[in-house]
Design an enzyme around this catalytic site. Structure first.
Site, PDB file in Angstrom:
ATOM      1  N   ARG A  36       0.831  -1.208   0.000  1.00 37.32           N
ATOM      2  CA  ARG A  36       0.000   0.000   0.000  1.00 37.32           C
ATOM      3  C   ARG A  36       0.864   1.255   0.000  1.00 37.32           C
ATOM      4  NH1 ARG A  36      -3.149   0.191   5.082  1.00 37.32           N
ATOM      5  NH2 ARG A  36      -1.393   1.396   5.801  1.00 37.32           N
ATOM      6  N   CYS A  37       1.985   1.223   0.734  1.00 36.43           N
ATOM      7  CA  CYS A  37       2.873   2.380   0.794  1.00 36.43           C
ATOM      8  C   CYS A  37       3.526   2.688  -0.548  1.00 36.43           C
ATOM      9  CB  CYS A  37       3.969   2.159   1.830  1.00 36.43           C
ATOM     10  SG  CYS A  37       3.388   2.210   3.516  1.00 36.43           S
ATOM     11  N   MET A  38       3.631   1.688  -1.393  1.00 40.51           N
ATOM     12  CA  MET A  38       4.312   1.886  -2.673  1.00 40.51           C
ATOM     13  C   MET A  38       3.357   2.285  -3.788  1.00 40.51           C
ATOM     14  SD  MET A  38       7.243  -1.013  -2.644  1.00 40.51           S
ATOM     15  CE  MET A  38       6.094  -2.363  -2.756  1.00 40.51           C
TER      16      MET A  38
END
Length: 132
Positions: A121-123
């Site tokens: 999700r962070c990427m």
């Protein structure tokens, strides 16, 4: 935690207890209204989803597995559509629990990626998407 289906969320067990949550909504007069809530996350989420929610703990509720897999972003999944998530392959316990909970689990190799911290999700940054 991450919403992974209409009524399902991954969660790190460390935030399962009572929480202080601040609900911020428009007051209808151009300002904001703030409501403090001291409840468990499941109750708060159920209210907003409109039905009972299921919280799927990282590591399947096992404290050691949860700590190990959260280090590799076990709760930081990328939901690409309701019920379908991209996860790091190395989080075996969490991925198995997700699969058994009816989630379509798309695993990606992550040996080097997870060392950099930040899960699938962070990427992602869905600033613009073409219609499918």
């Amino acid at each position: 935690f991450t919403q992974i289906d209409r009524d399902k969320f991954t969660i790190h067990p460390g935030i399962m207890g009572p929480l202080t949550v601040f609900e911020i909504t428009p007051d209808g007069k151009g300002g904001t209204k703030i409501r403090e809530r001291n409840e468990d996350l499941e109750s708060v989420l159920s209210e907003y989803v409109g039905e009972k929610v299921t919280l799927i703990p990282c590591g399947g509720g096992d404290r050691i597995a949860a700590e190990r897999e959260q280090w590799n972003d076990g709760s930081n999944t990328l939901c690409v559509r309701p019920g379908t998530v991209v996860v790091y392959q190395r989080n075996n316990v969490t991925n198995d629990i997700l699969y058994k909970s009816g989630i379509n689990v798309l695993e990606m190799p992550s040996a080097e990626l997870s060392r950099g911290r930040g899960g699938p999700r962070c990427m992602s940054m869905p600033a613009w998407r073409e219609a499918i």
